[in-house]
Design a protein around this motif. Structure first.
Motif, PDB file in Angstrom:
ATOM      1  N   ALA A 130      31.264  39.798 -23.653  1.00 26.43           N
ATOM      2  CA  ALA A 130      30.662  40.809 -22.780  1.00 26.43           C
ATOM      3  C   ALA A 130      29.843  41.774 -23.614  1.00 26.43           C
ATOM      4  O   ALA A 130      28.747  42.217 -23.205  1.00 26.43           O
ATOM      5  CB  ALA A 130      31.731  41.542 -22.010  1.00 26.43           C
ATOM      6  N   GLU A 131      30.322  42.116 -24.798  1.00 26.37           N
ATOM      7  CA  GLU A 131      29.565  43.023 -25.664  1.00 26.37           C
ATOM      8  C   GLU A 131      28.280  42.361 -26.150  1.00 26.37           C
ATOM      9  O   GLU A 131      27.247  42.998 -26.251  1.00 26.37           O
ATOM     10  CB  GLU A 131      30.450  43.448 -26.843  1.00 26.37           C
TER      11      GLU A 131
ATOM     12  N   VAL B  54      24.557  43.744 -25.439  1.00 24.69           N
ATOM     13  CA  VAL B  54      23.641  44.032 -26.539  1.00 24.69           C
ATOM     14  C   VAL B  54      22.333  43.280 -26.327  1.00 24.69           C
ATOM     15  O   VAL B  54      21.259  43.777 -26.607  1.00 24.69           O
ATOM     16  CB  VAL B  54      24.288  43.647 -27.872  1.00 24.69           C
ATOM     17  N   LEU B  55      22.367  42.147 -25.795  1.00 24.39           N
ATOM     18  CA  LEU B  55      21.159  41.355 -25.597  1.00 24.39           C
ATOM     19  C   LEU B  55      20.469  41.852 -24.401  1.00 24.39           C
ATOM     20  O   LEU B  55      19.642  42.244 -23.932  1.00 24.39           O
ATOM     21  CB  LEU B  55      21.484  39.894 -25.384  1.00 24.39           C
TER      22      LEU B  55
ATOM     23  N   ALA C 259      46.921  35.646 -24.151  1.00 18.59           N
ATOM     24  CA  ALA C 259      46.165  36.495 -23.225  1.00 18.59           C
ATOM     25  C   ALA C 259      45.339  37.519 -24.005  1.00 18.59           C
ATOM     26  O   ALA C 259      44.182  37.804 -23.645  1.00 18.59           O
ATOM     27  CB  ALA C 259      47.115  37.189 -22.260  1.00 18.59           C
ATOM     28  N   GLU C 260      45.895  38.094 -25.042  1.00 18.85           N
ATOM     29  CA  GLU C 260      45.163  39.053 -25.868  1.00 18.85           C
ATOM     30  C   GLU C 260      43.958  38.388 -26.532  1.00 18.85           C
ATOM     31  O   GLU C 260      42.860  38.960 -26.567  1.00 18.85           O
ATOM     32  CB  GLU C 260      46.078  39.654 -26.947  1.00 18.85           C
ATOM     33  N   LEU C 261      44.147  37.175 -27.065  1.00 17.45           N
ATOM     34  CA  LEU C 261      43.027  36.459 -27.684  1.00 17.45           C
ATOM     35  C   LEU C 261      41.918  36.188 -26.666  1.00 17.45           C
ATOM     36  O   LEU C 261      40.724  36.363 -26.962  1.00 17.45           O
ATOM     37  CB  LEU C 261      43.507  35.143 -28.297  1.00 17.45           C
ATOM     38  N   MET C 262      42.328  35.753 -25.479  1.00 18.27           N
ATOM     39  CA  MET C 262      41.343  35.476 -24.440  1.00 18.27           C
ATOM     40  C   MET C 262      40.604  36.761 -24.048  1.00 18.27           C
ATOM     41  O   MET C 262      39.370  36.763 -23.882  1.00 18.27           O
ATOM     42  CB  MET C 262      42.007  34.848 -23.210  1.00 18.27           C
ATOM     43  N   ALA C 263      41.337  37.858 -23.953  1.00 18.38           N
ATOM     44  CA  ALA C 263      40.709  39.122 -23.579  1.00 18.38           C
ATOM     45  C   ALA C 263      39.730  39.573 -24.650  1.00 18.38           C
ATOM     46  O   ALA C 263      38.622  40.062 -24.346  1.00 18.38           O
ATOM     47  CB  ALA C 263      41.786  40.184 -23.362  1.00 18.38           C
TER      48      ALA C 263
END
Length: 117
Positions: free
Chosen positions: A111-112, A116-117, A100-104
């Motif tokens: 999302a970042e 940024v784009l 779950a942490e990896l997916m988050a």
């Protein structure tokens, strides 16, 4: 002649009394022997009964101990299995938390990048 008859009669009575006395003594000895044999037999029977009771009691105690050990062993196995299952669940939970942490992190990174784009 009268004296001889008296002596013969007296000796016959004496022999009869002696034989009666011997018969009574013989009966008394026989009765004592029979009583002793009965007592010995009773004591032997009591001893045998005591041995049988001890053997029965030991067998029953062994049966009870075996039952207790079987219940204890079954509960120990169940407890061990429950502990192993709890450990497996904890491992799966930790692995799931890591996933779950990896997916988050991936979603955050994506999302970042989109921000940024």
């Amino acid at each position: 002649d009268l004296v001889s008859r008296c002596i013969v009669a007296w000796s016959q009575v004496a022999r009869l009394e002696n034989s009666v006395k011997l018969a009574e003594e013989s009966k008394a000895v026989h009765a004592r022997e029979i009583q002793e044999l009965r007592t010995q037999s009773r004591e032997k029977g009591d001893f045998t009964a005591t041995l049988m009771a001890k053997r029965f009691r030991r067998a029953k105690q062994a049966e009870l101990v075996a039952g207790c050990v079987a219940v204890w062993a079954r509960r120990a196995r169940e407890s061990r299995r429950a502990a192993e299952l709890d450990e497996l669940r904890a491992r799966a939970r930790v692995k799931g938390d890591q996933t779950a942490e990896l997916m988050a992190e991936k979603f955050r990174a994506a999302a970042e990048v989109n921000l940024v784009l």
